[in-house]
Scaffold this motif. Structure first.
Motif, PDB file in Angstrom:
ATOM      1  N   GLY A 101      45.823  47.895  28.432  1.00  0.00           N
ATOM      2  CA  GLY A 101      46.275  46.517  28.421  1.00  0.00           C
ATOM      3  C   GLY A 101      45.153  45.570  28.784  1.00  0.00           C
ATOM      4  O   GLY A 101      43.978  45.943  28.808  1.00  0.00           O
ATOM      5  N   PRO A 102      45.505  44.315  29.091  1.00  0.00           N
ATOM      6  CA  PRO A 102      44.482  43.299  29.363  1.00  0.00           C
ATOM      7  C   PRO A 102      43.716  43.575  30.651  1.00  0.00           C
ATOM      8  O   PRO A 102      44.262  44.112  31.614  1.00  0.00           O
ATOM      9  CB  PRO A 102      45.299  42.009  29.479  1.00  0.00           C
ATOM     10  CG  PRO A 102      46.658  42.469  29.903  1.00  0.00           C
ATOM     11  CD  PRO A 102      46.871  43.773  29.211  1.00  0.00           C
ATOM     12  N   ALA A 103      42.456  43.178  30.648  1.00  0.00           N
ATOM     13  CA  ALA A 103      41.662  43.275  31.879  1.00  0.00           C
ATOM     14  C   ALA A 103      42.156  42.241  32.877  1.00  0.00           C
ATOM     15  O   ALA A 103      42.628  41.165  32.513  1.00  0.00           O
ATOM     16  CB  ALA A 103      40.190  43.021  31.557  1.00  0.00           C
ATOM     17  N   GLN A 157      41.092  34.141  22.729  1.00  0.00           N
ATOM     18  CA  GLN A 157      41.811  35.387  22.454  1.00  0.00           C
ATOM     19  C   GLN A 157      41.169  36.597  23.134  1.00  0.00           C
ATOM     20  O   GLN A 157      41.146  37.695  22.595  1.00  0.00           O
ATOM     21  CB  GLN A 157      41.919  35.617  20.944  1.00  0.00           C
ATOM     22  CG  GLN A 157      42.718  34.532  20.231  1.00  0.00           C
ATOM     23  CD  GLN A 157      42.904  34.809  18.756  1.00  0.00           C
ATOM     24  OE1 GLN A 157      42.107  35.505  18.131  1.00  0.00           O
ATOM     25  NE2 GLN A 157      43.983  34.290  18.191  1.00  0.00           N
ATOM     26  N   LYS A 158      40.648  36.354  24.340  1.00  0.00           N
ATOM     27  CA  LYS A 158      40.097  37.469  25.116  1.00  0.00           C
ATOM     28  C   LYS A 158      41.242  38.253  25.764  1.00  0.00           C
ATOM     29  O   LYS A 158      42.204  37.668  26.264  1.00  0.00           O
ATOM     30  CB  LYS A 158      39.161  36.939  26.206  1.00  0.00           C
ATOM     31  CG  LYS A 158      37.873  36.346  25.656  1.00  0.00           C
ATOM     32  CD  LYS A 158      36.979  35.848  26.777  1.00  0.00           C
ATOM     33  CE  LYS A 158      35.691  35.268  26.222  1.00  0.00           C
ATOM     34  NZ  LYS A 158      34.823  34.723  27.298  1.00  0.00           N
ATOM     35  N   PRO A 159      41.145  39.572  25.786  1.00  0.00           N
ATOM     36  CA  PRO A 159      42.218  40.399  26.330  1.00  0.00           C
ATOM     37  C   PRO A 159      42.180  40.437  27.858  1.00  0.00           C
ATOM     38  O   PRO A 159      41.852  41.449  28.479  1.00  0.00           O
ATOM     39  CB  PRO A 159      41.928  41.774  25.735  1.00  0.00           C
ATOM     40  CG  PRO A 159      40.429  41.798  25.594  1.00  0.00           C
ATOM     41  CD  PRO A 159      40.026  40.397  25.251  1.00  0.00           C
ATOM     42  N   CYS A 160      42.504  39.309  28.478  1.00  0.00           N
ATOM     43  CA  CYS A 160      42.416  39.190  29.933  1.00  0.00           C
ATOM     44  C   CYS A 160      43.693  38.560  30.481  1.00  0.00           C
ATOM     45  O   CYS A 160      44.342  37.756  29.811  1.00  0.00           O
ATOM     46  CB  CYS A 160      41.230  38.321  30.350  1.00  0.00           C
ATOM     47  SG  CYS A 160      39.628  38.951  29.822  1.00  0.00           S
ATOM     48  N   GLU A 161      44.028  38.922  31.700  1.00  0.00           N
ATOM     49  CA  GLU A 161      45.135  38.283  32.426  1.00  0.00           C
ATOM     50  C   GLU A 161      44.576  37.732  33.735  1.00  0.00           C
ATOM     51  O   GLU A 161      44.003  38.481  34.532  1.00  0.00           O
ATOM     52  CB  GLU A 161      46.252  39.284  32.705  1.00  0.00           C
ATOM     53  CG  GLU A 161      47.450  38.663  33.432  1.00  0.00           C
ATOM     54  CD  GLU A 161      48.573  39.654  33.682  1.00  0.00           C
ATOM     55  OE1 GLU A 161      49.375  39.417  34.601  1.00  0.00           O
ATOM     56  OE2 GLU A 161      48.636  40.680  32.963  1.00  0.00           O
ATOM     57  N   VAL A 162      44.718  36.434  33.935  1.00  0.00           N
ATOM     58  CA  VAL A 162      44.171  35.771  35.117  1.00  0.00           C
ATOM     59  C   VAL A 162      45.262  35.664  36.176  1.00  0.00           C
ATOM     60  O   VAL A 162      46.342  35.122  35.912  1.00  0.00           O
ATOM     61  CB  VAL A 162      43.632  34.370  34.775  1.00  0.00           C
ATOM     62  CG1 VAL A 162      43.086  33.694  36.032  1.00  0.00           C
ATOM     63  CG2 VAL A 162      42.549  34.463  33.706  1.00  0.00           C
ATOM     64  N   VAL A 163      44.974  36.169  37.375  1.00  0.00           N
ATOM     65  CA  VAL A 163      45.897  36.090  38.508  1.00  0.00           C
ATOM     66  C   VAL A 163      45.157  35.445  39.673  1.00  0.00           C
ATOM     67  O   VAL A 163      44.014  35.802  39.981  1.00  0.00           O
ATOM     68  CB  VAL A 163      46.409  37.484  38.918  1.00  0.00           C
ATOM     69  CG1 VAL A 163      47.311  37.384  40.149  1.00  0.00           C
ATOM     70  CG2 VAL A 163      47.179  38.132  37.768  1.00  0.00           C
TER      71      VAL A 163
END
Length: 337
Positions: free
Chosen positions: A64-66, A91-97
């Motif tokens: 999944g996303p980084a 469209q970078k495969p990232c999730e920002v938390v």
């Protein structure tokens, strides 16, 4: 969970705290394989710039996303949202938390998509490690971080003002604050030790020192508290006295700030043969102190205590003079000073 960081100092500063949350930090190296790495820990835009060349696309493609974990109170307000928008646009495969540790690292604020894959994983990880987490928006975490010191400063001002009222009326601030704390909306943590503005405590310490210096022969003064507090004190407030300082850290007290002051490596060395002890801010140092050992080491057992380190009745019984916040202004007249 394993996260890359941009610099060794981030690992040293946060490694242990985040390990308690189930996160291992590794300093990213060029050419190093990203296998087993779940994402980046970012404390600010500089970290992202340093890590960007490694490529988020190399992380966790199969799982999944980084994760881009924006952590701590130094990240710019709103930057996590901006980073998330930029990742979405490209469209970078990232999730920002967005993440912040609270309440002695026992509780965690998480900001991001509630149903995000990495968000759900973080919540499970924290629960497995006994941490209570709250999920909200990224900017809401930023706002909570910004408002917390403002609230604590207001709360501290309230108790200092109430201390003056207690002095005037001959009642104990310590007891009144505990009584107020029986209301669960208030709680018992009434005097914040992590202050950023030292003006109130500085004024109180100067006033109380003037009282005792007028009534007793004081040659040597011991100061216990952080460097920032003593650097904020007005020039000349202890003129003509020998001063020993213990800050509770290995950091040297700058001689140019207070020429002639002696920095000690332990509280025992600082209080040895002192006539007056001033406790300005515990910062964990007070936990080391034994009142009876203090008194035995001092030449005169006169104590000005801005953080109410000891039970007042015990301190008054054992010390020649003991002054805590909101515990009567005529204390220096009790023992014939």
């Amino acid at each position: 969970m394993t996260l890359w960081v941009a610099a060794e100092q981030i690992l040293h500063k946060w490694g242990e705290s985040l390990k308690e949350c189930g996160m291992d930090l590794l300093v990213a190296q060029k050419g190093e394989s990203a296998e087993g790495v779940d994402g980046f820990l970012l404390t600010g835009p500089g970290d992202y710039s340093s890590l960007h060349e490694l490529g988020e696309n190399s992380l966790c493609q199969e799982n999944g996303p980084a994760l881009l974990l924006v952590f701590g109170d130094e990240a710019p307000y709103g930057w996590a949202d901006e980073l998330a928008a930029a990742c979405e646009a490209s469209q970078k495969p990232c999730e920002v938390v967005r993440m912040s540790l609270w309440s002695g690292n026992e509780r965690v604020l998480l900001g991001g998509e509630p149903v995000g894959q990495q968000m759900r994983r973080l919540c499970r990880l924290l629960a497995d490690h006994g941490k209570v987490s709250m999920v909200c928006g990224r900017r809401e975490v930023d706002e909570a971080i910004r408002q917390l010191p403002r609230y604590l400063a207001w709360k501290e001002r309230f108790y200092w003002e109430m201390g003056e009222v207690c002095d005037d009326n001959g009642v104990s601030l310590s007891q009144v604050s505990r009584a107020l704390g029986l209301d669960t909306r208030i709680g018992q943590g009434w005097l914040d030790s992590g202050r950023q503005d030292h003006s109130l405590v500085c004024a109180w310490i100067v006033r109380e020192c003037q009282h005792v210096l007028q009534k007793a022969k004081i040659e040597r003064v011991a100061l216990i508290g952080p460097e920032g507090l003593w650097s904020s004190m007005p020039q000349g407030w202890l003129a003509g006295r020998k001063v020993a300082v213990y800050t509770g850290t290995d950091k040297l007290f700058p001689n140019e700030v207070r020429p002639g002051w002696v920095r000690c490596n332990s509280w025992e060395a600082a209080v040895q043969d002192a006539d007056l002890l001033v406790i300005g801010d515990g910062q964990g140092v007070v936990a080391e102190l034994s009142l009876q050992e203090l008194i035995r080491a001092m030449r005169q057992s006169l104590v000005i205590d801005a953080v109410s380190s000891f039970p007042v009745q015990e301190a008054r019984l054992l010390c020649q003079g003991y002054r805590a916040v909101g515990e009567k202004t005529n204390v220096w007249e009790w023992r014939g000073l």
